[in-house]
Design a protein around this motif. Structure first.
Motif, mmCIF file in Angstrom:
data_model
loop_
_atom_site.group_PDB
_atom_site.id
_atom_site.type_symbol
_atom_site.label_atom_id
_atom_site.label_comp_id
_atom_site.label_asym_id
_atom_site.label_seq_id
_atom_site.Cartn_x
_atom_site.Cartn_y
_atom_site.Cartn_z
ATOM 1 N N ASN A 26 24.434 16.397 19.789
ATOM 2 C CA ASN A 26 24.794 16.395 18.370
ATOM 3 C C ASN A 26 24.446 15.046 17.757
ATOM 4 O O ASN A 26 25.161 14.059 17.960
ATOM 5 C CB ASN A 26 26.285 16.694 18.208
ATOM 6 C CG ASN A 26 26.729 16.663 16.757
ATOM 7 O OD1 ASN A 26 25.920 16.776 15.843
ATOM 8 N ND2 ASN A 26 28.022 16.509 16.543
ATOM 9 N N ILE A 27 23.365 14.993 16.972
ATOM 10 C CA ILE A 27 22.960 13.760 16.280
ATOM 11 C C ILE A 27 23.367 13.839 14.807
ATOM 12 O O ILE A 27 23.004 12.993 14.007
ATOM 13 C CB ILE A 27 21.434 13.547 16.408
ATOM 14 C CG1 ILE A 27 20.976 13.785 17.845
ATOM 15 C CG2 ILE A 27 21.036 12.123 16.011
ATOM 16 C CD1 ILE A 27 21.601 12.836 18.858
ATOM 17 N N GLY A 28 24.118 14.867 14.444
ATOM 18 C CA GLY A 28 24.421 15.116 13.042
ATOM 19 C C GLY A 28 25.815 14.738 12.601
ATOM 20 O O GLY A 28 26.283 15.217 11.565
ATOM 21 N N ALA A 29 26.494 13.871 13.356
ATOM 22 C CA ALA A 29 27.873 13.517 12.996
ATOM 23 C C ALA A 29 27.950 12.817 11.650
ATOM 24 O O ALA A 29 28.949 12.942 10.941
ATOM 25 C CB ALA A 29 28.490 12.637 14.088
ATOM 26 N N SER A 81 28.801 3.796 7.034
ATOM 27 C CA SER A 81 27.851 2.724 7.355
ATOM 28 C C SER A 81 27.129 3.053 8.664
ATOM 29 O O SER A 81 27.128 2.272 9.622
ATOM 30 C CB SER A 81 28.592 1.389 7.478
ATOM 31 O OG SER A 81 29.252 1.059 6.288
ATOM 32 N N GLY A 82 26.531 4.246 8.701
ATOM 33 C CA GLY A 82 25.843 4.675 9.920
ATOM 34 C C GLY A 82 26.800 4.989 11.060
ATOM 35 O O GLY A 82 26.418 4.938 12.230
ATOM 36 N N TYR A 83 28.058 5.329 10.729
ATOM 37 C CA TYR A 83 29.053 5.570 11.774
ATOM 38 C C TYR A 83 28.626 6.681 12.731
ATOM 39 O O TYR A 83 28.881 6.612 13.932
ATOM 40 C CB TYR A 83 30.400 5.933 11.145
ATOM 41 C CG TYR A 83 31.060 4.806 10.384
ATOM 42 C CD1 TYR A 83 31.104 3.521 10.905
ATOM 43 C CD2 TYR A 83 31.662 5.033 9.143
ATOM 44 C CE1 TYR A 83 31.715 2.493 10.214
ATOM 45 C CE2 TYR A 83 32.284 4.005 8.447
ATOM 46 C CZ TYR A 83 32.297 2.733 8.973
ATOM 47 O OH TYR A 83 32.901 1.715 8.290
ATOM 48 N N GLY A 84 27.993 7.731 12.191
ATOM 49 C CA GLY A 84 27.610 8.851 13.036
ATOM 50 C C GLY A 84 26.607 8.474 14.097
ATOM 51 O O GLY A 84 26.606 9.047 15.193
ATOM 52 N N TYR A 85 25.746 7.501 13.799
ATOM 53 C CA TYR A 85 24.748 7.055 14.777
ATOM 54 C C TYR A 85 25.355 6.045 15.747
ATOM 55 O O TYR A 85 25.115 6.101 16.955
ATOM 56 C CB TYR A 85 23.549 6.444 14.053
ATOM 57 C CG TYR A 85 22.896 7.395 13.069
ATOM 58 C CD1 TYR A 85 22.191 8.503 13.522
ATOM 59 C CD2 TYR A 85 23.000 7.194 11.691
ATOM 60 C CE1 TYR A 85 21.598 9.380 12.631
ATOM 61 C CE2 TYR A 85 22.415 8.069 10.797
ATOM 62 C CZ TYR A 85 21.718 9.164 11.268
ATOM 63 O OH TYR A 85 21.137 10.035 10.380
ATOM 64 N N LEU A 115 32.527 22.930 17.001
ATOM 65 C CA LEU A 115 33.646 22.972 16.062
ATOM 66 C C LEU A 115 34.516 21.728 16.219
ATOM 67 O O LEU A 115 34.944 21.119 15.230
ATOM 68 C CB LEU A 115 34.479 24.233 16.286
ATOM 69 C CG LEU A 115 33.865 25.562 15.825
ATOM 70 C CD1 LEU A 115 34.760 26.725 16.207
ATOM 71 C CD2 LEU A 115 33.615 25.554 14.313
ATOM 72 N N ILE A 116 34.761 21.331 17.461
ATOM 73 C CA ILE A 116 35.561 20.126 17.712
ATOM 74 C C ILE A 116 34.793 18.884 17.285
ATOM 75 O O ILE A 116 35.340 17.998 16.601
ATOM 76 C CB ILE A 116 35.946 20.031 19.201
ATOM 77 C CG1 ILE A 116 36.872 21.188 19.580
ATOM 78 C CG2 ILE A 116 36.601 18.683 19.507
ATOM 79 C CD1 ILE A 116 37.172 21.270 21.062
ATOM 80 N N SER A 117 33.528 18.811 17.667
ATOM 81 C CA SER A 117 32.724 17.622 17.368
ATOM 82 C C SER A 117 32.563 17.424 15.866
ATOM 83 O O SER A 117 32.790 16.334 15.332
ATOM 84 C CB SER A 117 31.346 17.759 18.033
ATOM 85 O OG SER A 117 30.597 16.572 17.917
ATOM 86 N N LEU A 171 36.984 8.337 16.098
ATOM 87 C CA LEU A 171 37.114 9.758 15.790
ATOM 88 C C LEU A 171 35.815 10.508 16.063
ATOM 89 O O LEU A 171 35.810 11.569 16.704
ATOM 90 C CB LEU A 171 37.521 9.933 14.323
ATOM 91 C CG LEU A 171 39.000 9.717 13.996
ATOM 92 C CD1 LEU A 171 39.187 9.575 12.489
ATOM 93 C CD2 LEU A 171 39.836 10.881 14.529
ATOM 94 N N ILE A 172 34.711 9.952 15.590
ATOM 95 C CA ILE A 172 33.421 10.625 15.782
ATOM 96 C C ILE A 172 33.036 10.640 17.258
ATOM 97 O O ILE A 172 32.557 11.647 17.787
ATOM 98 C CB ILE A 172 32.333 9.941 14.945
ATOM 99 C CG1 ILE A 172 32.673 10.028 13.454
ATOM 100 C CG2 ILE A 172 30.974 10.579 15.199
ATOM 101 C CD1 ILE A 172 31.788 9.177 12.576
ATOM 102 N N ALA A 173 33.248 9.508 17.939
ATOM 103 C CA ALA A 173 32.861 9.417 19.352
ATOM 104 C C ALA A 173 33.624 10.431 20.200
ATOM 105 O O ALA A 173 33.054 11.016 21.139
ATOM 106 C CB ALA A 173 33.112 8.006 19.872
#
Length: 355
Positions: free
Chosen positions: A87-90, A281-285, A252-254, A72-74
């Motif tokens: 965008n490093i803020g997910a 668990s660090g998913y955004g990174y 907005l999408i991200s 989802l995040i990717a």
């Protein structure tokens, strides 16, 4: 001697594939030294990682569980990265989505049925993540602030905000002093595939998002404008593309997809809001690496997310079987990202040495 960097012209599919495979190969080679320095055979270490993730039914089920938020995040990051918005803020956007959906679960869920509660949770989670991503987008286009710095800092703000809530006003009265909110009512929880922790609703949403993002990027006007903006901002400007509007749409999408991932974690896995490091668990990174390993292809990101879901599960395995800290997996992921990006550079550019 004169050294110059020149952009390549035509790049064959075989050449780009060879660079891609070589990048992963060198990342694995360099990562092997982590195990060698601790006196562990790298082949055995990698065997334990992949055997624990993909060598058993339990491992595969856990791998899919962790792959869902990564996918989802990717997908959201692919949209932003296509437009060269870094965008490093997910991770923070995920936490905000999880937090707002928790408020809905605790205040709306007890008096309402399952479907309207869950729909509202997903809607609020998407909006929360999207708006949290919109703030740095506006700071970028209006004030010229570097998006890498501002999105990264927003992660820490979100983490501290969640800690404040679970240690303070939202601390559950039924949690025996632990910093969790009260458990969600049944109307605010997502059903799981029997015998697993996999929420089939978020799994379906993640797979559908991959298809929708592919068609959005490849088949729509806004997708075309995002690609043009990322490939040549000056050409985009002179062709009349509204950079501010495109940046807002991208974020907005991200941010929204990251927020949905947060809803899935609290409603489908934990059933309450808890420590930021447990919610994500660090998913955004890790999703950044998922996006790049997929070459910013929304469909290939499905495979990439599954692979890195297995890597995260393998990190738990080597903690118990080899005594390595979980940060070992973060180092391994970092090497993959570095070498894949170096490979992308050599795919697009070449170095010439002239005497």
């Amino acid at each position: 001697m004169h050294i110059s960097i020149e952009k390549r012209g035509y790049v064959s599919k075989n050449f780009s594939t060879a660079i891609y495979i070589s990048s992963i190969f060198f990342a694995v080679i360099v990562s092997s030294f982590i195990f060698l320095f601790r006196g562990v055979n790298p082949f055995y270490a990698f065997y334990k990682i992949f055997q624990g993730s993909f060598g058993s039914l339990y491992g595969i089920k856990e791998t899919i569980t962790k792959a869902i938020p990564l996918l989802l995040i990717a997908e959201g990051l692919i949209v932003a990265f296509k437009g060269k918005f870094w965008n490093i803020g997910a991770n923070g956007q995920l936490l905000i989505g999880a937090t707002l959906s928790t408020w809905v679960a605790l205040n709306f869920g007890p008096t309402n049925s399952t479907i309207p509660t869950l729909l509202l949770m997903f809607l609020v989670g998407f909006i929360g993540g999207a708006l949290y991503g919109l703030i740095p987008a506006l700071m970028k286009v209006k004030l010229g602030i570097n998006e890498i710095i501002i999105t990264l800092m927003f992660n820490y703000i979100a983490e501290d905000f969640v800690e404040y809530l679970v240690y303070g006003p939202w601390k559950g009265k039924t949690q025996y002093g632990f910093p969790y909110t009260d458990n969600f009512p049944s109307s605010a929880t997502l059903a799981q595939i029997p015998g697993t922790r996999i929420s089939y609703v978020t799994l379906i949403v993640a797979l559908i998002s991959a298809i929708l993002i592919y068609f959005f990027i490849e088949k729509t006007k806004y997708g075309f404008e995002i690609k043009v903006t990322g490939e040549n901002p000056h050409a985009a400007k002179y062709s009349g593309i509204n950079f501010v509007k495109i940046t807002i749409i991208m974020m907005l999408i991200s941010g929204g997809l990251a927020g949905i991932a947060g809803v899935g974690e609290v409603a489908g896995i934990h059933k309450h809001l808890t420590y930021p490091s447990q919610v994500s668990s660090g998913y955004g990174y890790t999703a950044i690496i998922v996006a790049w390993l997929a070459q910013l292809n929304p469909i290939l990101a499905i495979i990439s997310a599954f692979f890195f879901g297995g890597i995260l599960v393998g990190g738990d395995i080597i903690q118990t079987s080899l005594g390595f800290p979980f940060s070992t997996i973060n180092a391994f992921n970092g090497f993959i990202l570095i070498f894949v990006m170096v490979g992308n550079f050599f795919t697009e550019y070449k170095i010439k040495i002239r005497r």
